[in-house]
Design a protein around this motif. Structure first.
Motif: not given
Ligand SMILES: [Fe+2]
Length: 288
Positions: A189, A210, A215, A229
């Motif tokens: 995203y 990214r 997360h 992450e």
């Protein structure tokens, strides 16, 4: 009186601290002044550029609120968040990685085997692993706070179409330290580009992408909290994450399995009809 010049102002600044100043605050402020003053001297910063910088910070403040943290995003794209992670990492534990600007508190508790995917389209991902010490000892009673975007690349806090805590949950480990839940495979995203951070990315020819990730915040009594992450090893943005969050030990293979091998004891057991993905990601904590 003494004359302050561009060459002496830093030393004068250092002399302004009161005798009772906290030593760590003194160290940080002196180092900050040293580097900031050097930056101004080295670049020959003009009044117009200084004003632009102040306007930038004011804009970041105006656009920020409980659900949008533009200063966190600024820290992320400058590499500062990742540098703080790396400076404070312990080699025997799982690497930490950026919190990001979209974490919200108050996520609901989810049982072992719960599903976060619900009605959303996309491949089922079964994420599982053990919260443990570096010697393999499982950690019971650890809480694992997980969150990710929906398949449209937006977090719940960014997207009026989603429930408040969509793709958010907190699971607590039992005696074996295991955690497991299903979700939709995360997507790559872009970070928000409609604010001051987006303007800097654009002006410097940087993309806002990214690599896809889940997360995690992991907490357990007696251990350092871990913010991290997990990334799939086939993501095209692994080597150019705009917030510098990727570490070797956070990149995992998401393996594909036939639908009829989906395990029992999950919320989705008996309901998976397409091949599904699995990622096995242990979370290694270090003592406090
Ligand atoms: Fe994220």
């Amino acid at each position: 009186m003494r004359t302050i010049t561009k060459d002496t102002i830093t030393d004068v600044f250092m002399g302004y601290f009161g005798p009772d100043t906290d030593p760590r605050l003194r160290e940080i402020m002196q180092s900050l002044a040293h580097h900031l003053h050097a930056f101004v001297r080295e670049t020959g910063l003009t009044h117009a550029e200084w004003e632009k910088g102040i306007e930038f910070l004011e804009w970041a403040g105006r656009i920020s609120g409980p659900e949008r943290h533009e200063f966190v995003l600024l820290s992320d794209v400058l590499g500062v968040s990742s540098l703080v992670d790396m400076v404070n990492s312990r080699p025997e534990g799982t690497s930490s990685s950026v919190l990001g600007p979209f974490h919200i508190s108050g996520a609901p508790a989810i049982a072992y085997g719960s599903d976060l995917k619900r009605h959303y389209d996309g491949p089922v991902l079964l994420a599982e692993g053990t919260v443990r010490r570096s010697d393999g000892t499982p950690i019971a009673g650890a809480t694992i706070n997980v969150w990710q975007t929906a398949p449209n690349g937006l977090y719940a806090s960014q997207d009026p179409e989603q429930d408040t805590y969509s793709f958010h949950g907190i699971q607590t480990t039992g005696a074996d330290g295991r955690y497991a839940f299903t979700t939709v495979k995360p997507v790559s995203y872009t970070v928000p580009t409609d604010g001051p951070v987006g303007e800097i990315l654009n002006a410097t020819g940087r993309h806002p992408w990214r690599p896809s990730h889940l997360h995690y915040i992991v907490k357990a009594d007696g251990y350092r909290s871990l913010v991290t992450e997990v990334f799939p090893d086939d993501d095209p943005y692994l080597d150019e994450d705009t917030v510098f969050g990727v570490r070797d030990d956070l990149v995992m293979t998401y393996t594909e399995h036939p639908a009829d091998t989906f395990p029992d004891g999950f919320e989705l057991s008996g309901k998976v009809t397409e091949p599904y993905l699995r990622v096995d990601f242990d979370l290694v904590l270090t003592p406090e």
